[in-house]
Every structure is written in structure tokens, then in C-alpha cells.
Design a protein around this motif. Structure first.
Motif, PDB file in Angstrom:
ATOM      1  N   ILE A   1      87.186 -71.999 -94.748  1.00 27.02           N
ATOM      2  CA  ILE A   1      88.222 -73.062 -95.062  1.00 27.02           C
ATOM      3  C   ILE A   1      87.891 -74.140 -94.189  1.00 27.02           C
ATOM      4  O   ILE A   1      87.559 -74.097 -92.866  1.00 27.02           O
ATOM      5  N   GLY A   2      88.064 -75.309 -94.450  1.00 24.98           N
ATOM      6  CA  GLY A   2      87.689 -76.489 -93.827  1.00 24.98           C
ATOM      7  C   GLY A   2      89.349 -76.899 -93.355  1.00 24.98           C
ATOM      8  O   GLY A   2      90.027 -77.471 -94.098  1.00 24.98           O
ATOM      9  N   ASN A   3      89.314 -77.056 -92.132  1.00 26.87           N
ATOM     10  CA  ASN A   3      90.772 -77.372 -91.589  1.00 26.87           C
ATOM     11  C   ASN A   3      90.650 -78.876 -91.175  1.00 26.87           C
ATOM     12  O   ASN A   3      89.826 -79.521 -91.030  1.00 26.87           O
ATOM     13  N   LYS A   4      91.895 -79.290 -91.137  1.00 31.23           N
ATOM     14  CA  LYS A   4      92.268 -80.659 -90.315  1.00 31.23           C
ATOM     15  C   LYS A   4      92.027 -81.815 -91.549  1.00 31.23           C
ATOM     16  O   LYS A   4      91.694 -82.761 -91.189  1.00 31.23           O
ATOM     17  N   VAL A   5      92.355 -81.425 -92.795  1.00 29.09           N
ATOM     18  CA  VAL A   5      91.962 -82.311 -93.946  1.00 29.09           C
ATOM     19  C   VAL A   5      92.814 -83.510 -93.799  1.00 29.09           C
ATOM     20  O   VAL A   5      92.640 -84.505 -94.065  1.00 29.09           O
ATOM     21  N   ASP A   6      94.163 -83.590 -92.955  1.00 26.57           N
ATOM     22  CA  ASP A   6      94.906 -84.806 -92.896  1.00 26.57           C
ATOM     23  C   ASP A   6      94.090 -85.885 -92.216  1.00 26.57           C
ATOM     24  O   ASP A   6      94.833 -86.934 -92.059  1.00 26.57           O
ATOM     25  N   LEU A   7      93.041 -85.405 -91.243  1.00 24.64           N
ATOM     26  CA  LEU A   7      92.575 -86.449 -90.522  1.00 24.64           C
ATOM     27  C   LEU A   7      91.424 -87.659 -91.249  1.00 24.64           C
ATOM     28  O   LEU A   7      91.076 -88.558 -90.721  1.00 24.64           O
ATOM     29  N   LEU A   8      91.065 -86.936 -92.467  1.00 25.56           N
ATOM     30  CA  LEU A   8      90.242 -87.706 -93.302  1.00 25.56           C
ATOM     31  C   LEU A   8      90.795 -88.818 -93.620  1.00 25.56           C
ATOM     32  O   LEU A   8      91.647 -89.072 -94.301  1.00 25.56           O
ATOM     33  N   PRO A   9      89.862 -90.058 -93.585  1.00 29.90           N
ATOM     34  CA  PRO A   9      90.295 -91.216 -94.340  1.00 29.90           C
ATOM     35  C   PRO A   9      90.709 -90.966 -95.760  1.00 29.90           C
ATOM     36  O   PRO A   9      90.081 -90.102 -96.525  1.00 29.90           O
ATOM     37  N   ALA A  10      91.668 -91.756 -96.373  1.00 27.97           N
ATOM     38  CA  ALA A  10      91.857 -91.806 -97.758  1.00 27.97           C
ATOM     39  C   ALA A  10      90.920 -91.643 -98.659  1.00 27.97           C
ATOM     40  O   ALA A  10      90.739 -91.174 -99.875  1.00 27.97           O
ATOM     41  N   SER A  11      89.810 -92.420 -98.251  1.00 27.09           N
ATOM     42  CA  SER A  11      88.681 -92.669 -99.201  1.00 27.09           C
ATOM     43  C   SER A  11      87.963 -91.492 -99.377  1.00 27.09           C
ATOM     44  O   SER A  11      86.901 -91.639-100.091  1.00 27.09           O
ATOM     45  N   VAL A  12      88.035 -90.667 -98.515  1.00 26.68           N
ATOM     46  CA  VAL A  12      87.343 -89.188 -98.708  1.00 26.68           C
ATOM     47  C   VAL A  12      87.891 -88.521 -99.963  1.00 26.68           C
ATOM     48  O   VAL A  12      88.744 -88.047 -99.824  1.00 26.68           O
ATOM     49  N   LYS A  13      86.929 -88.193-100.993  1.00 28.14           N
ATOM     50  CA  LYS A  13      87.487 -87.539-102.149  1.00 28.14           C
ATOM     51  C   LYS A  13      87.453 -85.918-101.684  1.00 28.14           C
ATOM     52  O   LYS A  13      86.373 -85.615-101.696  1.00 28.14           O
ATOM     53  N   PRO A  14      88.459 -85.095-101.893  1.00 29.01           N
ATOM     54  CA  PRO A  14      88.441 -83.786-101.546  1.00 29.01           C
ATOM     55  C   PRO A  14      87.478 -82.942-102.376  1.00 29.01           C
ATOM     56  O   PRO A  14      86.760 -82.029-101.518  1.00 29.01           O
TER      57      PRO A  14
END
Ligand code: GDP
Length: 367
Positions: free
Chosen positions: A102-115
Motif C-alpha cells: 500500500i502506497g499511502n499519502k496519495v493526496d500529496l502528489l501533484p495532479a500531474s502524477v498519473k496513479p
């Protein structure tokens, strides 16, 4: 304390000195018949798990213990600090137990990072580090993003077995488990802890509906984490609270960037070009000439270049230089636990400086 007390919840030895360490209970509780540690107390009464930290030796014991159990392992990493929050060695101990990463803190990534790209990268990286997770998920434990999906996956992959949640300190393990508990038990339910047979590793068991357990293991201190070199009061500066806003720097050869006094980036050669910096919005970036950089650091670390703080300078490790040549376009220069710089075109010669013990590395860009 002359007499030895044991927590009836998790079996840990009770101590009354340090609130942040394992087995803490207030002195007054020693007069009671059934003594529980603060961690079990919180779980029982507030339905809430609490951080406790472990030493390396204890971590090895936990890893050994995991290998002996027939269970699903849920490993949590901080995607903002993937390598710094990786638990090295886990794969050698887990045996045939399935793992969810599980990779946590996805809310911090800039919108340009594609999940999807990030998930793919995490799979590749895990493989290289020797771990083969059944599946990889991105979540935000704090915001609750994708927690439901992960809860369902845990239910699916555990196949009626116990679940062990592992992660190093600060990845958001407690926040994650507390979220899962809400998902599983509903907000108001009070759960009880029960003694964990045959161990005093202070893992705590949270009963699941089928008689199995979700087990919270203590957070492991990973000495490569930048967070250990930063004063507690400054953690909020380096730990992003909101989506990171990338900052673009046009640099000429022979220019240097300082990230507070914690890291440094030298642009050595490769013609004028842009560098996209992904760091906590609160961390100050200073630009200077490479030839002046050593002197500037010496004179201003602890004041203009902060964190670290002045009073920490005696113990703060020296910055260590790591030189790289960027061979491929779209490469990230990663300052473990602090952030990264994206270089769009190949051919640049650069140097990344981080405190001794912290990693600096290149990776294929996430963007
Ligand atoms: P633990 O040491 O692994 O149990 O981590 P905690 O649950 O105590 O969380 C560590 C820090 O990360 C805290 O400051 C949390 O607020 C923060 N945190 C946890 N989950 C998230 C998340 O999904 N997003 C963000 N932005 N912060 C998080």
C-alpha cells in the motif's frame, strides 16, 4: 519499578517512563489489578491505534514472527518517500505469505502524477527490491481515498487468515488502521484487545468478525529517513500537508539550489535548462552560484538555510555529495524523504547532496 508488570492486552512489559515508547502506562495504573499499556487502552476505549516505535533488533524478531504465521501481510509505504520508508529484508522472512503493498499519502502528489504509472513503478521497484506483492494500491489514509477498495482486497486476499500490518514509522500506519477499523466495525463499536499467544512483541490484535485478527505491528525506525535528522518542530516544514506545487527553476551551468539546509543540488554541466522541483511547499529553496555554495552553506546553515536549526548543528550529519549524469529524458533526482527534481532532457551532469545516511538516487520520472 522493582516488580515487573505485563500488559494483559498485548503482553508487553510495562514501563512508566516514556510515553512514546512501547509498553507505557501511567504510574497510577500500576495500582490496578489488570494493567494495560496505553496503546491497548486507547484501542479498547477509543477504538484507536497509537504509534509505538521499535529498535532494529525488535524488528528482526517481528520479521521472524511473521514468517512463522500463516497470514496476509499488508505493507505500507509512504509514496512521498518510497525508498526511505521501504522495510528492507521483509521478503526474506515472509515465506509464502501473500503481501499487499500500500502506497499511502496519495493526496500529496501533484495532479500531474498519473496513479497508474506510479503503481506500475512501485511494482517494478518492489521486484527489484525482492518483493512480489499480490497487488499494489495507492491510498490516502488521511482523506480516506481508496480505503474501501483496500479493505475489500484485504478481505479477498486474506482467505480467512489473520492480517499483519507492517510499516516503518511515519508512513501513516496508525491512520490507515484507524480508517480500516471504521470501515470494518462502524464508528461506534468498541473492540477489545486480547492476549497474543506466545509473544511479547507487543503486536496488538484487533478481532475481525470471523474470529481472525488484524494485527498492528509496531512502527520500525528506518535510519535512512530524513525525518530522523530534522527537529520535531520542523517536521511540518518538510512533510507536505497539501498537494505539492511543482516549482520550475531555469538554471545555468554552475548554479546551485539549497533546500533549506537539508539538501543541495548542483547543476554542473549541460547548458541552460529547466528543473522541476517537487518538495513540500513550506520548504524554502535558495539559488546561488556553485562556486559560492560551500561558503554560503558554512556561513548560513541553521539560519537562512534551515532546517536544521542552529542548536542542532553539533549533531546534524554533514551533507554528502552524490554525482550523477542524466542519461535518459524524464528522470527524477530523488532526495529520500524530502522530494525530487525532474530533469526533462538527457545529458545533464548534476550532484545531489543529502545528510550522511540518507539516500539520493535517480529514477524514471513519475510524471
Ligand atoms: P505511523 O507512524 O506510520 O503510525 O503514522 P501516523 O498514522 O502517525 O501518520 C504519520 C504522519 O503522516 C501524520 O502526520 C499523519 O497526519 C500523516 N498522514 C497519515 N496518512 C496520511 C495521508 O494519507 N496523507 C497525508 N497527507 N498525510 C498522512
Amino acid at each position: 519499578m522493582s516488580e515487573q508488570y505485563i500488559c494483559i492486552g498485548c503482553g508487553v512489559k510495562i514501563q512508566t517512563e516514556n510515553k512514546d515508547e512501547i509498553g507505557y502506562a501511567p504510574k497510577s495504573s500500576l495500582e490496578k489489578e489488570d494493567i494495560v499499556c496505553q496503546r491497548c487502552f486507547r484501542l479498547k476505549h477509543y477504538n484507536e491505534v497509537q504509534d509505538v516505535n521499535l529498535t532494529d533488533d525488535d524488528f528482526l524478531k517481528i520479521l521472524n514472527e511473521l514468517g512463522k504465521r500463516d497470514a496476509l501481510i499488508v505493507k505500507i509505504v509512504d509514496i512521498f518517500d518510497f525508498n526511505g520508508s521501504w522495510l528492507p529484508g521483509l521478503h526474506r522472512f515472509v515465506g509464502n505469505n501473500p503481501i499487499l503493498l500500500i502506497g499511502n499519502k496519495v493526496d500529496l502528489l501533484p495532479a500531474s502524477v498519473k496513479p497508474n504509472k506510479l503503481i506500475h513503478w512501485m511494482k517494478q521497484e518492489s521486484k527489484e527490491l525482492g518483493l512480489k506483492p499480490k497487488e499494489v494500491f495507492l491510498v490516502s489514509a488521511a482523506k480516506g481515498y481508496f480505503v474501501k477498495e483496500v479493505t475489500e482486497a484485504i478481505e479477498e486476499y486474506r482467505e480467512g487468515k489473520d492480517v499483519y500490518v507492517v510499516g516503518c514509522t511515519n508512513v501513516g500506519k496508525s491512520t490507515f488502521i484507524n480508517r480500516i477499523l471504521k470501515e470494518v466495525t462502524g464508528e461506534g463499536d468498541v473492540i477489545t484487545t486480547s492476549h497474543f499467544p506466545g509473544t511479547t512483541l507487543d503486536m496488538i490484535e484487533i478481532p475481525l468478525s470471523d474470529g481472525k485478527s488484524l494485527v498492528d505491528t509496531p512502527g520500525i525506525i528506518n535510519h535512512h529517513q530524513m525525518a530522523h535528522y530534522v527537529d520535531k518542530r520542523d517536521l511540518k516544514i518538510i512533510t507536505p500537508k497539501k498537494e505539492i506545487k511543482p516549482k520550475v527553476y531555469q538554471l545555468n551551468e554552475g548554479q546551485t539550489l539549497f533546500f533549506g539546509g537539508l539538501a543541495r543540488f548542483d547543476y554542473i554541466s549541460g547548458g541552460r535548462r529547466s528543473f522541476v522541483c517537487h518538495f513540500s511547499n513550506e520548504l524554502e529553496i535558495h539559488r546561488t552560484k556553485l562556486e559560492k555554495a560551500d561558503d554560503l552553506y558554512e556561513r548560513h546553515v541553521g539560519e537562512m538555510l534551515t532546517p536544521p536549526r542552529q542548536e542542532q548543528l553539533d549533531t546534524f550529519p554533514p551533507l554528502v555529495k552524490h554525482e550523477f549524469t542524466i542519461k535518459e529524458g524524464k528522470t527524477d533526482v530523488v532526495f529520500s524523504g524530502l522530494g525530487w527534481i525532474t530533469v526533462n532532457e538527457p545529458g545533464a551532469k548534476i550532484a545531489a547532496y543529502v545528510p550522511k545516511g540518507v539516500h539520493a538516487m535517480l529514477r524514471k520520472s513519475l510524471i
